[in-house]
Design a protein around this motif. Structure first.
Motif, PDB file in Angstrom:
ATOM      1  N   ILE A 128       0.828  -1.210   0.000  1.00 11.87           N
ATOM      2  CA  ILE A 128       0.000   0.000   0.000  1.00 11.87           C
ATOM      3  C   ILE A 128       0.860   1.256   0.000  1.00 11.87           C
ATOM      4  O   ILE A 128       0.618   2.212  -0.736  1.00 11.87           O
ATOM      5  N   ALA A 129       1.880   1.215   0.886  1.00  8.39           N
ATOM      6  CA  ALA A 129       2.601   2.458   1.166  1.00  8.39           C
ATOM      7  C   ALA A 129       3.713   2.737   0.177  1.00  8.39           C
ATOM      8  O   ALA A 129       4.290   3.814   0.191  1.00  8.39           O
ATOM      9  N   LYS A 130       3.980   1.767  -0.672  1.00 12.79           N
ATOM     10  CA  LYS A 130       5.145   1.911  -1.541  1.00 12.79           C
ATOM     11  C   LYS A 130       5.187   3.232  -2.308  1.00 12.79           C
ATOM     12  O   LYS A 130       6.211   3.925  -2.282  1.00 12.79           O
ATOM     13  N   PRO A 131       4.100   3.602  -2.966  1.00 12.89           N
ATOM     14  CA  PRO A 131       4.169   4.868  -3.699  1.00 12.89           C
ATOM     15  C   PRO A 131       4.567   6.024  -2.793  1.00 12.89           C
ATOM     16  O   PRO A 131       5.403   6.856  -3.170  1.00 12.89           O
ATOM     17  N   VAL A 132       3.980   6.052  -1.610  1.00 16.05           N
ATOM     18  CA  VAL A 132       4.265   7.155  -0.691  1.00 16.05           C
ATOM     19  C   VAL A 132       5.723   7.119  -0.244  1.00 16.05           C
ATOM     20  O   VAL A 132       6.437   8.128  -0.305  1.00 16.05           O
TER      21      VAL A 132
ATOM     22  N   ARG B 205       8.278   5.620  -1.524  1.00 18.62           N
ATOM     23  CA  ARG B 205       9.233   5.875  -2.613  1.00 18.62           C
ATOM     24  C   ARG B 205       9.276   7.365  -2.932  1.00 18.62           C
ATOM     25  O   ARG B 205      10.319   7.935  -3.214  1.00 18.62           O
ATOM     26  N   PHE B 206       8.118   7.999  -2.856  1.00 18.60           N
ATOM     27  CA  PHE B 206       8.064   9.439  -3.107  1.00 18.60           C
ATOM     28  C   PHE B 206       8.899  10.184  -2.069  1.00 18.60           C
ATOM     29  O   PHE B 206       9.728  11.033  -2.415  1.00 18.60           O
ATOM     30  N   ILE B 207       8.679   9.835  -0.799  1.00 14.95           N
ATOM     31  CA  ILE B 207       9.458  10.492   0.258  1.00 14.95           C
ATOM     32  C   ILE B 207      10.947  10.248   0.042  1.00 14.95           C
ATOM     33  O   ILE B 207      11.777  11.156   0.164  1.00 14.95           O
ATOM     34  N   GLY B 208      11.250   8.995  -0.304  1.00 13.93           N
ATOM     35  CA  GLY B 208      12.642   8.647  -0.551  1.00 13.93           C
ATOM     36  C   GLY B 208      13.259   9.529  -1.622  1.00 13.93           C
ATOM     37  O   GLY B 208      14.337  10.093  -1.447  1.00 13.93           O
ATOM     38  N   ASN B 209      12.527   9.656  -2.730  1.00 11.14           N
ATOM     39  CA  ASN B 209      13.058  10.479  -3.812  1.00 11.14           C
ATOM     40  C   ASN B 209      13.190  11.930  -3.396  1.00 11.14           C
ATOM     41  O   ASN B 209      14.145  12.621  -3.761  1.00 11.14           O
ATOM     42  N   LEU B 210      12.223  12.372  -2.606  1.00 12.99           N
ATOM     43  CA  LEU B 210      12.231  13.757  -2.153  1.00 12.99           C
ATOM     44  C   LEU B 210      13.483  14.044  -1.331  1.00 12.99           C
ATOM     45  O   LEU B 210      14.106  15.098  -1.463  1.00 12.99           O
TER      46      LEU B 210
ATOM     47  N   PHE C 102      11.881   1.693   1.921  1.00  9.15           N
ATOM     48  CA  PHE C 102      12.465   2.649   0.983  1.00  9.15           C
ATOM     49  C   PHE C 102      13.359   2.003  -0.068  1.00  9.15           C
ATOM     50  O   PHE C 102      13.830   2.683  -0.966  1.00  9.15           O
ATOM     51  N   GLY C 103      13.609   0.689   0.074  1.00 13.79           N
ATOM     52  CA  GLY C 103      14.438   0.023  -0.923  1.00 13.79           C
ATOM     53  C   GLY C 103      15.909   0.351  -0.731  1.00 13.79           C
ATOM     54  O   GLY C 103      16.254   1.350  -0.090  1.00 13.79           O
TER      55      GLY C 103
END
Ligand code: ADP
Ligand code: MG
Lengths: 696, 354
Positions: free
Chosen positions: A67-71, A73-78, A192-193
């Protein structure tokens, strides 16, 4: 609770009620010893009674991750963005400019003394050939620290200003500060991978508790009148907080900033085990794995120097406040000049392409090679001696503590067998010894001897779980009251039910072994330092430096000589954990009041009597706090030491990390934290009793 | 000065109770009056609560110098903190300029404090990280005044309290007396109507304290604030006050001018304080005089006591004369006589109804 203080007079043995509890436990121990085969489950907790908590957590995590992956990953990229930006800048700026900037900062923070230290240290970093790696590490720290400070400030305000914060934050902080470093990385890794962002976020979270504590302490100690003066001036709550309370608490908050910076650096270095960022921690780790210890040493020194620079500058800022300086008016002016000069220098150097890229520093390479060679030669020449040292400690110290005398005395190790009659005489000796000690120094001491003898016979891992849990729970209850007893029971119960018991006992054993030696060594040095000012003056800066070094670095010198194994881990833990023992022993002894000593001298006590009968008992509470700290340090290092070969929970956490197994990581990380907190609660209650005993 | 004029601040049946044993006994709708209130306060104390203020009824007039006096723990600070709502009253009413002060919103309260109130604290309450100028300018900064504006006002206030040249010093570099001058300057920076001072001079040496009291009186002749001043020092109260309220265990036991209180202490507790006071410096001739029985006042021949004269001065004057002493008012009109025995009786305290 107070029973172990009230009853110290020799033969006047009064048995308080608590004795009956101990008798029950002894009975349980006897049953486990004699009828082990008929009640095996009392000795070894059956596997099919485990609660598969780790699996449940994994199921939950899988679901949550999806569920949270998009979120995430977004934070990670940010977060990756500013970090990459900072990284580019730090790599782009010619190193002389960076060194100069550090020097100016040191000058502003303190004075020329600090400038010399910082310039030498940063020159080493520049010339060692590890500039690129060092700057990558700094890019991570540079983003993690502000994040952590912001988080800490917010939580600190919450913790001091709201009732709910005052209630729930302290236990959360306790937990956060005992959860092992690696355990932070695992959930981040899953969410976060792989990548540097994991270290960044883990570091920001891991490093915030000291900031939270200091912000909340600082805010709470702002005098009520100052708060009211602000209110009566008609401040809004924002104005009151940010214009008055936080600036007034700044002295304390700066202490928190210093501690948070150091914790963030430590975590960033540790996070390099995830790999893939070409930072300085990774450099140490990978060269260690290749057994190129010369390179590890040179890179390790880079870490130490980074730590020293960051610590000294931030500590200088913490000590330098408005109370010592007058007005800061000219500094704005100076700042502009300094910034202008740096930019000009930067442009000039860039134009002539000087100091831009440090080429493979050839000389550093050759030093590393030379070191590698010499180390190999040394280990080759003295390998036998090193091995015998290792074996000696292993057979006569570590193994008995781990598996007990019952298992460890073998012809192969001790040169003889532990025969039946010898076992019986050991038992008889122990019983007599316990009774003798009990008669002479009070029943608690006798009981202590009996417990130690039992533990030594069965070993930490061989002792029946039921006896261990019963003993510790009862001990906790006796020294700290019902709450402590229940906590101990709950913590150990968690470890048992989740199937972590055996691993946990391995950790307890190694941690205990290291804590005992650290404490003996540290306390001896502390005693010496307390009686000799020269020694004290030498030991103090050494202790300071040892405390700033990120844990990771301690592995290099130990691994260099003793290869992978528990003995190496033991040494690394000792190297990190002996500092508090020195400090608290010295302070405790030095704070004994001179009047008391004069009285003792007048009464004709010999120096040794004064030491053993006056000074040491009075310093005891402080030393107990030192022992407690030593144990906490040992737990922290235990997990890092998993890199050089341990078998306990630390190893499990490390494996969970490499396998990105959240469930296992969380459960074993929690188990480790609970072990540490158990030790902490019992020791603190005990030390508090001793303090109370001194007052009364 | 005191006397007529409108009411600046009024407490009606004001209570402040610490502890929670009293439960719902303090409903605003049915607050006990008089002796019932005293009984309720006693009841609550024996139940374990602390009645810091019980049934306080006071009217403080515009421009009046009003002192709250009592032993430590008698509830003076709490009463003052209720008046400024640093502490919320448990029950009762509080009116400022005739308007309800308890029911207003937080925003309004903030505004009232910004425009109408100033407070001076016992331990100064200075902001340690701000210079003297920044401290004094703080209330203006809070209101959003520009830097130039607030610095100008701050410097003016600093001059007024005699701290010229110390604008850039930090609080820790000042002596106690200087710190309190900063506290005073800061509390006056916004030109408040209500000026609260909670034992402002208690932390200072006696000599400095005397000096600061004089300065306070000087400032008061300049500004005519409504002052609520807390002290446990009766002499300080007598020296400064237009009127004094004496508190004991959370109750106001007597309110009056210093002369009233010295001449007619209402209880033994008050008499205890009065004993210490130099009566000769406080009692005025007008309070001892027997008024003329007949007709209009006539001009004295110049040989008369003045009605504002203190007992001390009158005594030295009377030493050279015999018989009943004539008393004149400001215009020199004969208004009465004082028998000399009465002066000596007043001196020993035998006069006032004991
Ligand atoms: N916040 C508080 N909580 C509980 N009791 C208080 C509090 N503030 C004051 N008190 C009590 O109220 C009583 C009056 O205190 P205070 O108004 O400070 O007295 P004073 O200023 O006359 O010395 C004292 O008994 C004091 O202990
Ligand atoms: Mg007070």
């Amino acid at each position: 609770m107070a029973s172990d203080i009230t009853n110290q007079s020799g033969l006047d043995v009064k048995f308080p009620e608590s004795v009956w509890g101990w008798l029950l436990i002894i009975l349980l121990a006897l049953i486990c010893g004699v009828f082990a085969s008929s009640v095996p489950w009392l000795v070894k907790y059956p596997q099919n009674w485990f609660v598969p908590l780790a699996d449940w957590i994994n199921i939950f995590t899988d679901w949550f991750e999806a569920i949270a992956k998009p979120v995430t990953r977004f934070i990670g990229n940010l977060l990756e963005l500013p970090m990459q930006g900072l990284r580019e800048v730090l790599q782009w700026v010619p190193w002389p400019v960076t060194v100069l900037a550090v020097a100016l900062l040191a000058l502003h923070a303190s004075g020329w003394g600090l400038v010399v230290i910082c310039v030498l240290a940063s020159l080493y970093i520049a010339l060692s050939g590890y500039w690129e790696q060092a700057m990558n590490t700094m890019a991570l720290v540079g983003v993690a620290v502000p994040l952590s400070l912001l988080l800490g400030l917010g939580l600190g305000i919450y913790a001091s200003r709201t009732r709910s914060g005052q209630r729930i934050m302290p236990p959360i902080l306790d937990l956060m500060q005992t959860i092992p470093t690696f355990a932070y990385l695992i959930p981040m890794l899953v969410l976060f991978g792989f990548g540097p962002v994991v270290g960044l976020i883990a570091s920001a979270i891991y490093a915030c508790p000291p900031m939270v504590r200091n912000v909340s302490l600082g805010l709470q100690s702002v005098p009520e009148e100052i708060r009211e003066a602000a209110r009566m001036s008609g401040s809004s709550s924002y104005q009151q907080l940010f214009w008055v309370e936080i600036p007034a608490a700044m002295g304390q908050i700066k202490v928190g900033i210093n501690q948070t910076i150091m914790a963030a650096l430590s975590m960033v270095i540790i996070a390099s085990v995830i790999g893939g960022f070409n930072d300085i921690g990774w450099e140490v780790l990978s060269t260690m794995r290749k057994a190129r210890f010369g390179d590890s040493l040179l890179a390790g020194v880079v870490i130490v120097f980074i730590a020293i620079i960051m610590d000294r500058i931030s500590a200088a800022y913490a000590n330098r406040d408005y109370l010592s300086s007058g007005s800061d008016a000219p500094s704005k002016h100076h700042f502009l000049i300094a910034a202008g000069a740096l930019i000009v220098l930067c442009a000039v150097l860039k134009f002539f392409d000087i100091g831009t890229a440090i080429e493979e520093a050839d000389w550093a390479k050759s030093i590393a090679d030379w070191l590698n060679l010499k180390l190999d030669e040394f280990v080759g020449a003295y390998g036998d001696i090193l091995t015998s040292i290792k074996n000696f400690f292993y057979f006569f110290y570590l193994l008995p503590l781990r598996t007990g005398l019952s298992q460890s005395i073998l012809p192969f190790t001790w040169g003889f067998d532990f025969t039946g009659p010898m076992r019986i005489s050991y038992a008889v000796m122990c019983v007599l010894g316990a009774i003798g000690v009990g008669m002479r120094w009070g029943w608690q001491k006798g009981l202590g001897v009996a417990i130690l003898a039992y533990l030594l016979y069965f070993g930490t891992t061989g002792a029946p779980w039921s006896v261990v849990i019963a003993t510790l729970t009862y001990l906790g209850w006796q020294v700290g009251g019902r709450k402590t007893g229940l906590f101990v029971l709950g913590a150990l119960g968690f470890i048992l039910l989740t199937g972590m018991w055996e691993r946990a006992m391995l950790s307890v054993y190694l941690c205990g072994a290291a804590a005992i030696m650290s404490f003996l060594f540290g306390a001896s040095v502390g005693v010496w330092a307390a009686s000799n000012d020269t020694v004290s003056a030498i030991v103090r800066p050494i202790c300071d430096t040892f405390q700033t070094i990120p844990l990771f670095v301690f592995l290099i010198p130990t691994l260099m000589f003793f290869q992978l194994g528990e003995f190496t881990a033991l040494l690394a833990i000792i190297a990190y954990a002996f500092v508090p023992a020195i400090r608290y022993t010295e302070n405790g002894l030095r704070e004994v009041s001179p009047q008391l000593l004069e009285v003792a001298v007048e009464q004709g006590c010999t120096p040794s009597q004064i030491f053993w009968q006056v000074k040491l008992p009075l310093a005891m509470p402080s030393m107990m706090v030192g022992l407690n700290q030593t144990i906490m340090y040992a737990f922290a290092m235990l997990v890092i030491a998993a890199l050089v070969g341990t078998t306990g929970l630390g190893q499990q956490i490390y494996q969970a990390l490499t396998a990105a197994n959240t469930g296992l990581g969380v459960v074993s990380g929690l188990s480790m934290a609970l072990l540490a907190m158990t030790a902490d609660r019992i020791m603190q209650a005990w030390a508090a009793n001793r303090y109370a005993g001194l007052d009364g | 000065m005191a006397g007529e004029g409108k009411t600046a601040l009024e407490c009606r049946n004001l209570w402040r109770v610490f502890g929670d044993a009293h439960g719902g006994k303090l409903a605003n709708s049915a607050l006990p009056k008089g002796d019932d209130a005293i009984r309720l306060a006693e009841e609550m104390s024996s139940a374990g609560d602390i009645v810091a203020c019980g049934d306080i009824n006071l009217k403080i007039k515009d421009g009046e110098f009003f002192v709250l006096m009592g032993l430590s723990g008698s509830g003076k600070s709490t009463l003052m903190r209720c008046m400024s709502r640093l502490t919320e009253p448990s029950a009762g009413e509080l009116l400022i300029d005739g308007e309800d002060f308890l029911g207003i919103s937080d925003q309004e309260l903030m505004e009232v404090r910004r425009r109408k109130m100033g407070m001076v604290f016992q331990h100064f309450g200075l902001f340690p990280h701000m210079s003297v100028r920044e401290n004094v300018a703080f209330p203006l900064r809070v209101q959003g005044a520009s830097e130039a504006e607030r610095n100008a006002k701050a410097d003016e206030m600093i001059t007024l309290v005699g701290l010229d040249g110390r604008e850039d010093a930090f609080p820790h570099q000042l002596s106690g007396g200087q710190k309190q001058r900063v506290g005073i300057a800061r509390s006056l920076a916004v030109d408040p109507e209500l000026w609260f001072l909670d034992e402002p001079f208690s932390a200072l040496d006696p000599l400095i304290r005397w000096q600061m009291q004089s300065e306070l009186l000087r400032l008061q002749t300049l500004f005519h604030k409504t002052i609520i001043f807390v002290t446990h020092d009766f002499m300080e109260a007598v020296r400064l006050a237009d009127r004094i309220a004496i508190m004991k265990d959370g109750l106001v036991v007597q309110v009056g001018t210093p002369e009233d209180i010295v001449l007619n202490p209402a209880t033994d507790y008050v008499a205890e304080f009065v004993k210490e006071a130099p009566r000769t410096k406080i009692i005025k001739i007008s309070q001892l005089m027997e008024p003329l029985k007949t007709g209009k006042p006539k001009k004295s021949g110049g040989e008369a006591l003045h009605c504002d004269m203190t007992l001390e001065d009158a005594l030295s004057w009377s030493a050279v004369r015999g018989g009943a002493l004539p008393v004149a008012d400001e215009d020199g009109n004969m208004i009465g006589t004082v028998p000399p025995e009465r002066l000596t009786a007043a001196l020993s305290g035998g006069d006032d109804g004991e």
